[in-house]
Design an enzyme around this catalytic site. Structure first.
Site, short mmCIF file in Angstrom:
data_model
loop_
_atom_site.label_atom_id
_atom_site.label_comp_id
_atom_site.label_asym_id
_atom_site.label_seq_id
_atom_site.Cartn_x
_atom_site.Cartn_y
_atom_site.Cartn_z
CG ASP A 1 -3.21 3.34 10.21
OD1 ASP A 1 -2.14 3.78 10.66
OD2 ASP A 1 -3.84 3.91 9.29
CG ASP B 1 -7.77 6.92 11.05
OD1 ASP B 1 -8.89 7.28 10.62
OD2 ASP B 1 -6.78 6.81 10.31
CB SER C 1 -0.91 -0.04 1.23
OG SER C 1 -1.14 1.25 1.74
CB THR C 2 1.43 4.03 -2.11
OG1 THR C 2 2.22 3.01 -2.70
CG2 THR C 2 2.22 5.32 -2.09
CD GLU D 1 0.76 -11.90 13.06
OE1 GLU D 1 0.16 -12.94 12.82
OE2 GLU D 1 0.55 -11.22 14.10
P1 ADP Z 1 -1.68 4.13 6.45
O1 ADP Z 1 -3.18 4.10 6.37
O2 ADP Z 1 -1.19 5.12 7.45
O3 ADP Z 1 -1.03 4.29 5.13
P2 ADP Z 1 -1.87 1.40 7.47
O4 ADP Z 1 -1.17 0.90 8.67
O5 ADP Z 1 -3.34 1.58 7.55
O6 ADP Z 1 -1.14 2.73 7.01
O7 ADP Z 1 -1.54 0.40 6.28
C1 ADP Z 1 -1.94 0.70 4.96
C2 ADP Z 1 -2.43 -0.55 4.26
O8 ADP Z 1 -1.39 -1.53 4.23
C3 ADP Z 1 -3.59 -1.25 4.94
O9 ADP Z 1 -4.83 -0.73 4.54
C4 ADP Z 1 -3.43 -2.69 4.51
O10 ADP Z 1 -3.97 -2.86 3.21
C5 ADP Z 1 -1.92 -2.83 4.42
N1 ADP Z 1 -1.37 -3.39 5.66
C6 ADP Z 1 -1.00 -2.72 6.77
N2 ADP Z 1 -0.52 -3.54 7.72
C7 ADP Z 1 -0.58 -4.78 7.20
C8 ADP Z 1 -0.22 -6.09 7.70
N3 ADP Z 1 0.30 -6.23 8.92
N4 ADP Z 1 -0.42 -7.15 6.90
C9 ADP Z 1 -0.95 -7.00 5.67
N5 ADP Z 1 -1.30 -5.81 5.14
C10 ADP Z 1 -1.12 -4.70 5.89
MN MN Z 2 -4.68 3.18 7.43
#
Ligand code: ADP
Ligand code: MN
Length: 252
Positions: free
Chosen positions: A207, A190, A56-57, A145
């Site tokens: 998050d 959030d 994800s970005t 994880e």
């Molecule tokens: P942000 O919203 O600040 O960019 P997040 O922690 O919500 O960061 O992560 C962004 C995305 O990355 C999530 O919506 C999910 O799709 C993916 N992601 C985050 N953590 C994990 C994880 N532990 N395992 C698999 N996918 C993850």
């Molecule tokens: Mn997020």
């Protein structure tokens, strides 16, 4: 000098594992010199062997897939210093007795932010809330994880993968959320279907960087926001609920 992280990146690019636009963008944007050094250190400490693909970005962070020394997948969350929302970070960190931030150095603030996410996760994981297990935090990089299947397909946010049975999923979420608040003693702040993964029809809350301790001055405001947002989103998924119902359901 070529570091292990440089090599990993080279390997990534040469193997063309980064396929989509998203992946290409990740490659050029986030690996500044200090981030590479941080990844290298985490590699040397035995936490991370190789990065292999973008998950994800986001606005402030990139989440990548990595492999640890045992060849298991891990999630690598990398905060970009330049695009971080410092005002927001300051707002959430100030008043949290766990952090004494006196400087307005942006890099230090981001590092504290990552450390905050790590500590929140640790506290929640120890309280048996269904969150990814925290592995390590260093500077602007957080290792946690990986939530997904054995082939490395990441679990999707509930926003993108609606539960098959929303009522049932919501009850499971209420259970986790109550534990989050009363055992973890944190307010998420959030909480939305973007930050709840649907992993095999069970919610995994992610998050948690902005989550605050219960006696933080902004805790009531954040809880109210979480209740409002989740009520709206699960109504949209077909549930017959309102904010009062949700408030009662989490014993608030
Ligand atoms: P942000 O919203 O600040 O960019 P997040 O922690 O919500 O960061 O992560 C962004 C995305 O990355 C999530 O919506 C999910 O799709 C993916 N992601 C985050 N953590 C994990 C994880 N532990 N395992 C698999 N996918 C993850
Ligand atoms: Mn997020």
């Amino acid at each position: 000098k070529i570091t292990k992280a440089d090599k990993a990146m080279g390997k990534l690019e040469s193997q063309k594992r980064f396929k989509g636009d998203e992946d290409r963008r990740v490659g050029s944007e986030i690996f500044d010199k200090s981030t590479l050094e941080t990844l290298y250190k985490l590699g040397k400490q035995g936490y991370l062997d190789l990065l292999n693909g973008a998950i994800s970005t986001g606005k402030e962070a990139n989440v990548l897939k990595g492999l640890d020394d045992d060849g298991s997948f891990i999630a690598v969350k990398i905060y970009r210093i330049t695009t971080s929302d410092f005002k927001k970070m300051q707002y959430y960190i100030q008043g949290d007795p766990r952090f004494k931030i006196s400087s307005n150095n942006k890099r230090q603030l981001v590092h504290a932010w990552v450390n905050k996410e790590f500590r929140n996760l640790k506290r929640l994981y120890e309280a048996k809330v269904n969150v990814p297990k925290p592995i390590a935090a260093l500077n602007n990089v957080l290792l946690i994880e990986f939530i997904g299947d054995e082939d490395g397909d990441p679990a999707q946010p509930t926003k993108n993968k609606a539960p098959l049975n929303p009522e049932d999923f919501f009850q499971k979420l209420l259970f986790e959320w109550k534990n989050f608040i009363f055992q973890g003693k944190l307010i998420h702040g959030d909480l939305s279907t973007y930050n709840i993964l649907n992993y095999k029809e069970y919610p995994v809350i992610i998050d948690v960087s902005q989550a605050v301790v219960l006696d933080h001055i902004i805790a009531p405001e954040l809880l109210k926001r979480d209740i409002t947002n989740l009520t709206k989103e699960f109504k949209h998924l077909g549930l017959d609920i309102d904010e009062d119902y949700v408030k009662d359901a989490i014993n608030f």
